[in-house]
Enzyme design. Sequence first.
Site, PDB file in Angstrom:
ATOM      1  N   CYS A  78       0.789  -1.237   0.000  1.00  0.00           N
ATOM      2  CA  CYS A  78       0.000   0.000   0.000  1.00  0.00           C
ATOM      3  C   CYS A  78       0.817   1.280   0.000  1.00  0.00           C
ATOM      4  O   CYS A  78       0.712   2.077  -0.921  1.00  0.00           O
ATOM      5  CB  CYS A  78      -0.948   0.004   1.189  1.00  0.00           C
ATOM      6  SG  CYS A  78      -2.250  -1.202   1.013  1.00  0.00           S
TER       7      CYS A  78
HETATM    8  C1  UDX Z   1      -0.905   0.499   5.366  1.00  0.00           C
HETATM    9  C2  UDX Z   1      -1.766   1.446   6.176  1.00  0.00           C
HETATM   10  O1  UDX Z   1      -1.260   1.537   7.506  1.00  0.00           O
HETATM   11  C3  UDX Z   1      -3.227   0.990   6.181  1.00  0.00           C
HETATM   12  O2  UDX Z   1      -4.039   1.927   6.837  1.00  0.00           O
HETATM   13  C4  UDX Z   1      -3.702   0.828   4.740  1.00  0.00           C
HETATM   14  O3  UDX Z   1      -5.029   0.322   4.716  1.00  0.00           O
HETATM   15  C5  UDX Z   1      -2.783  -0.120   3.983  1.00  0.00           C
HETATM   16  O4  UDX Z   1      -1.422   0.366   4.067  1.00  0.00           O
HETATM   17  P1  UDX Z   1       0.201  -1.908   5.773  1.00  0.00           P
HETATM   18  O5  UDX Z   1       0.976  -1.613   4.533  1.00  0.00           O
HETATM   19  O6  UDX Z   1      -0.508  -3.200   5.870  1.00  0.00           O
HETATM   20  O7  UDX Z   1      -0.891  -0.753   6.036  1.00  0.00           O
HETATM   21  O8  UDX Z   1       1.208  -1.842   7.040  1.00  0.00           O
HETATM   22  P2  UDX Z   1       1.773  -0.669   7.947  1.00  0.00           P
HETATM   23  O9  UDX Z   1       1.632  -1.093   9.344  1.00  0.00           O
HETATM   24  O10 UDX Z   1       1.223   0.645   7.567  1.00  0.00           O
HETATM   25  O11 UDX Z   1       3.336  -0.698   7.597  1.00  0.00           O
HETATM   26  C6  UDX Z   1       3.822  -0.289   6.332  1.00  0.00           C
HETATM   27  C7  UDX Z   1       5.328  -0.251   6.335  1.00  0.00           C
HETATM   28  O12 UDX Z   1       5.799   0.816   7.140  1.00  0.00           O
HETATM   29  C8  UDX Z   1       6.009  -1.511   6.895  1.00  0.00           C
HETATM   30  O13 UDX Z   1       7.129  -1.812   6.090  1.00  0.00           O
HETATM   31  C9  UDX Z   1       6.427  -1.108   8.299  1.00  0.00           C
HETATM   32  O14 UDX Z   1       7.533  -1.828   8.780  1.00  0.00           O
HETATM   33  C10 UDX Z   1       6.769   0.357   8.068  1.00  0.00           C
HETATM   34  N1  UDX Z   1       6.664   1.171   9.289  1.00  0.00           N
HETATM   35  C11 UDX Z   1       5.464   1.351   9.894  1.00  0.00           C
HETATM   36  C12 UDX Z   1       7.819   1.758   9.830  1.00  0.00           C
HETATM   37  O15 UDX Z   1       8.929   1.590   9.296  1.00  0.00           O
HETATM   38  N2  UDX Z   1       7.692   2.528  10.946  1.00  0.00           N
HETATM   39  C13 UDX Z   1       6.497   2.753  11.551  1.00  0.00           C
HETATM   40  O16 UDX Z   1       6.478   3.479  12.568  1.00  0.00           O
HETATM   41  C14 UDX Z   1       5.343   2.145  11.017  1.00  0.00           C
END
Ligand code: UDX
Length: 438
Positions: free
Chosen positions: A269
């Site tokens: 996403c």
């Molecule tokens: C995301 C959105 O959060 C969600 O609302 C939408 O519907 C789909 O896209 P998702 O991709 O499933 O969700 O996971 P998310 O928890 O957002 O993490 C995305 C990426 O960001 C991961 O690689 C995670 O490791 C990274 N991340 C997340 C960080 O590096 N630091 C953070 O603080 C949060």
Amino acid sequence: MNIGIIGLGFVGLSFAAVLGSKKIPVIGMDTNQDKLKKIYNSKSPFYEPDIDKFLKNALSKTLRLTDNFTNVVSNSDIIFLTVGTPKSKSGYIDLSMLKNASKSIGIAIKKLKKTPIIVVKSTVVPGTAVDVVIPTIEKFSSKKHGKNFHVLSNPEFLKEGSAINDTLNPHLIVIGGLNSKPVTKLSNFYKKLYGEKIKIMKTNSQTAEMIKYANNSFLATKISFINQISALCQSIPGTNVDEIAEAIGYDPRIGNLFLKAGPGYGGSCLPKDLSTLIHYSSKIGNDPSLLKAVQKTNNIQIHQIMKILKKNLVTLKNKNITILGLSFKENSDDIRESRSIELIKILLKNGCKVTAHDPKSIENTKLIFDKKINYSNSITNSLKNSDCAIIMTAWENYKKLTNHSFTNMNKKFIIDSRRILTQKNLDVNYIGLGLGNN
Ligand code: UDX
């Protein structure tokens, strides 16, 4: 109220499993036979905590499955469209699955007596419901929007790894559409599902569609922001990115979530939605300067790891590097846009020998690298003779690593991109990304 769900990916399948487990009559539809077969046996085609349990429960209650558009359309009052809208080769959004589904719905409602509500849950660029979905259904049904069928926009915010929990407890429902009757009907459906107190925001469909991009772009911005601070900390002895994130997170104007520095964001996403919004902005004549910077910051973040590697190993050729964690985040087997995959590509270009470990994603990773790297199902074996282990994903198992775990490494050298072992005082050369102590 009978519910139809077209497209059983993360969003569609989680929603179907939750609705069925709550005894709401629901038909889940997908054209992929292999996928349907697995789902029919209560086995999700992807790893997601709790989903198999919910699926089994749902199938024993009110969830039915089909591969047939007419079946789902003629038996449902509200039809959710949850088909994939992946990134096309040009980096823009690929709406072909949505267009095909709209066409099939059009054909299926041609002879229908009732007035179904079609709800677009897939992430789509602003204007898609009005400019693509409605005209396509009208064309193939010879029926009129607003009279014989309704289309609403209803973006989804669930996260992989907590898809079931997020579906059970959404923080907000956004409903886009101007005709008050179907909007009220959908809103009542959600109130029945989540209770009267659920926050529902009603707007037009273009704004609803844009909310999803704004939401994901903001999350990506927060992560890139803290990753840039992390890169800075790397060069300032004594600084600690986690303490900085904690402190600024106490400011209620900032908030403490999505400030965990790491190797960069991945997944199906955030990278895709940011890229789509950049293309879309440029297309309509706006320079997305901030969004481009967010994207660039994310792309270069893994070079922080390469910098540390080069500094400590001098030459990378023929060095044995262990990658701990392949999925883009813990509790998922999804490697789409995973930073681990990008890092492995760079390591291979530098002549490294890579061994990869992950509790769930090895099979998916084999599809990319095949025999170009080694795979190990055991952490201990993956570390044997290794010159450096790089922790890329914050899996629980990696948090349990101790001095003993690293005894068979060639060089006891750990790069921890998520800083999950900082408190352990390990007797190794330990470098946490964003800790300015090296
Ligand atoms: C995301 C959105 O959060 C969600 O609302 C939408 O519907 C789909 O896209 P998702 O991709 O499933 O969700 O996971 P998310 O928890 O957002 O993490 C995305 C990426 O960001 C991961 O690689 C995670 O490791 C990274 N991340 C997340 C960080 O590096 N630091 C953070 O603080 C949060």
